[in-house]
Design an enzyme around this catalytic site. Structure first.
Site, PDB file in Angstrom:
ATOM      1  N   CYS A  81       0.848  -1.190   0.000  1.00 58.35           N
ATOM      2  CA  CYS A  81       0.000   0.000   0.000  1.00 58.35           C
ATOM      3  C   CYS A  81       0.889   1.249   0.000  1.00 58.35           C
ATOM      4  O   CYS A  81       1.842   1.334   0.788  1.00 58.35           O
ATOM      5  CB  CYS A  81      -0.903  -0.012   1.223  1.00 58.35           C
ATOM      6  SG  CYS A  81      -1.860   1.503   1.349  1.00 58.35           S
ATOM      7  N   GLU A  84       3.601  -5.693   8.860  1.00 57.06           N
ATOM      8  CA  GLU A  84       3.873  -4.281   8.506  1.00 57.06           C
ATOM      9  C   GLU A  84       4.958  -3.702   9.420  1.00 57.06           C
ATOM     10  O   GLU A  84       5.841  -2.964   8.973  1.00 57.06           O
ATOM     11  CB  GLU A  84       2.577  -3.464   8.638  1.00 57.06           C
ATOM     12  CG  GLU A  84       2.763  -2.018   8.230  1.00 57.06           C
ATOM     13  CD  GLU A  84       1.552  -1.136   8.536  1.00 57.06           C
ATOM     14  OE1 GLU A  84       0.403  -1.620   8.455  1.00 57.06           O
ATOM     15  OE2 GLU A  84       1.770   0.040   8.871  1.00 57.06           O
ATOM     16  N   THR A 139       0.099   1.699  10.453  1.00 59.42           N
ATOM     17  CA  THR A 139      -0.979   2.498   9.837  1.00 59.42           C
ATOM     18  C   THR A 139      -2.368   2.243  10.433  1.00 59.42           C
ATOM     19  O   THR A 139      -3.258   3.069  10.289  1.00 59.42           O
ATOM     20  CB  THR A 139      -1.042   2.216   8.316  1.00 59.42           C
ATOM     21  OG1 THR A 139      -1.169   0.807   8.136  1.00 59.42           O
ATOM     22  CG2 THR A 139       0.184   2.723   7.603  1.00 59.42           C
ATOM     23  N   CYS A 185      -3.338   5.651   8.872  1.00 53.00           N
ATOM     24  CA  CYS A 185      -3.983   5.877   7.582  1.00 53.00           C
ATOM     25  C   CYS A 185      -5.392   6.429   7.767  1.00 53.00           C
ATOM     26  O   CYS A 185      -6.087   6.081   8.727  1.00 53.00           O
ATOM     27  CB  CYS A 185      -3.946   4.548   6.847  1.00 53.00           C
ATOM     28  SG  CYS A 185      -5.344   4.165   5.907  1.00 53.00           S
ATOM     29  N   SER A 225      -7.143  -9.971  11.433  1.00 54.05           N
ATOM     30  CA  SER A 225      -6.982  -8.620  10.878  1.00 54.05           C
ATOM     31  C   SER A 225      -6.800  -7.607  11.998  1.00 54.05           C
ATOM     32  O   SER A 225      -7.672  -7.438  12.857  1.00 54.05           O
ATOM     33  CB  SER A 225      -8.228  -8.273  10.046  1.00 54.05           C
ATOM     34  OG  SER A 225      -8.410  -6.879   9.981  1.00 54.05           O
ATOM     35  N   ASN A 251      -6.718  -4.311  11.863  1.00 61.03           N
ATOM     36  CA  ASN A 251      -7.616  -3.147  11.870  1.00 61.03           C
ATOM     37  C   ASN A 251      -9.019  -3.526  12.320  1.00 61.03           C
ATOM     38  O   ASN A 251      -9.698  -2.747  12.975  1.00 61.03           O
ATOM     39  CB  ASN A 251      -7.563  -2.415  10.517  1.00 61.03           C
ATOM     40  CG  ASN A 251      -8.368  -3.099   9.438  1.00 61.03           C
ATOM     41  OD1 ASN A 251      -9.563  -2.908   9.338  1.00 61.03           O
ATOM     42  ND2 ASN A 251      -7.715  -3.905   8.615  1.00 61.03           N
ATOM     43  N   SER A 266     -10.338  -5.003   5.255  1.00 59.23           N
ATOM     44  CA  SER A 266     -10.071  -6.142   4.375  1.00 59.23           C
ATOM     45  C   SER A 266     -11.292  -7.062   4.265  1.00 59.23           C
ATOM     46  O   SER A 266     -11.157  -8.226   3.888  1.00 59.23           O
ATOM     47  CB  SER A 266      -8.841  -6.906   4.869  1.00 59.23           C
ATOM     48  OG  SER A 266      -8.913  -7.096   6.261  1.00 59.23           O
TER      49      SER A 266
END
Ligand code: F3S
Length: 286
Positions: A97, A127, A162, A190, A218, A220, A262
């Site tokens: 990304c 990440e 992020t 982000c 995930s 996030n 996602s």
């Protein structure tokens, strides 16, 4: 008929970076025969399965790569792994990304300017591992502001994975401010994450029960579930509609749905339809 109310977060589902990575994978499948990702392309098992059926392979280490076309997923990869891939002389499709890339560039620049880098993030997240590979050994990862910090330096720079929450980032920033002489803060969180978190908080304040939809792996989505719980809203982190059953509801409840960056739209729709069935069509065992 039971009175029912379902509120769905406007920004639920794929963010720009995930959408981009998936489109790049689908395009690669049209152009090449043997396409793999290094690690699952996104943290959503159902979407990964869907792409597998279309022919997208997945390897977990560089050693497994021989002559395949390799897609780098949106979280990015470590600098060492990138170099190893280049040495293998394979076709590389870099779906990192751009916002993750930007955070990597900030990390490089700040450490080059001699700041000790503090990264707010999950130590084992790909990440964060990738971010760490671009900086010096003085850099540290902190996963919550209550962690005991030992800084080597008085000149500190703070960035974040992020998908971290702004509140946590601010708390850590204030803590560091008291510990050093110079603090350089770059908010690398982000905007897609920020919007989803803000909407989740807003909806959680209004409804009785929340469904946070997305991969259990995930980061996030997990953060959205944490936010809903912070607002003392009864919350369920689910991957698919199969996890919903009518015992979760009582009559006249207001229900909220939020989904991680996602989570594909078809899963969100299935969740909405199932809740509709139980809550709005008088199918409750109450
Ligand atoms: Fe990129 Fe933000 Fe999505 S960093 S992958 S746009 S959550």
């Amino acid at each position: 008929m039971t009175k029912c109310s379902i509120e769905i977060s406007e920004h639920s589902g794929f963010c720009f970076g995930v959408e981009r990575a998936i489109q790049m994978a689908l395009q690669a499948l049209k152009e090449y025969e043997n396409v793999v990702t290094l690690g699952p392309i996104i943290h959503n098992p159902q979407m990964v399965q869907y792409l597998q059926k279309k022919g997208l392979g997945c390897v977990n280490s560089i050693e497994e790569i021989t002559d395949q076309v390799v897609i780098i997923r949106s979280h990015g990869i470590t600098n060492e792994n990138y170099k190893k891939l280049q040495e293998k002389n394979v076709i590389i499709i870099d779906a990192t990304c751009p916002i993750v890339k930007k955070a990597q560039n900030f990390a490089k620049k700040l450490t080059a300017k001699d700041y000790q880098l503090v990264i707010l993030g999950e130590k084992a997240h790909p990440e964060v591992e990738a971010l760490l590979s671009y900086v010096d050994d003085k850099s540290i990862v902190v996963d919550n502001p209550n962690e005991k910090l030992e800084l080597d330096d008085m000149k500190i720079a703070l960035i974040a994975q992020t998908t971290q929450s702004e509140e946590t980032f601010e708390l850590l920033g204030f803590k560091l401010l008291k510990m050093c002489r110079e603090l350089h803060v770059v908010k690398t969180i982000c905007n897609a994450t920020k919007l989803r978190q803000e909407e989740t908080r807003m909806i959680a304040k209004k409804v009785d029960i929340m469904f946070i939809v997305g991969g259990k792996n995930s980061a996030n989505t997990t953060r959205l579930a944490e936010i809903a719980r912070q607002e003392r809203c009864e919350s369920f982190h689910i991957e698919t509609a199969d996890e919903i059953h009518n015992k979760m509801f009582r009559s006249n409840q207001k229900v909220g749905i939020c989904a991680g960056a996602s989570t594909p739209a078809w899963i969100i729709n299935n969740v909405k339809n199932k809740i509709n069935k139980y809550l709005c069509e008088d199918n409750l065992n109450v």
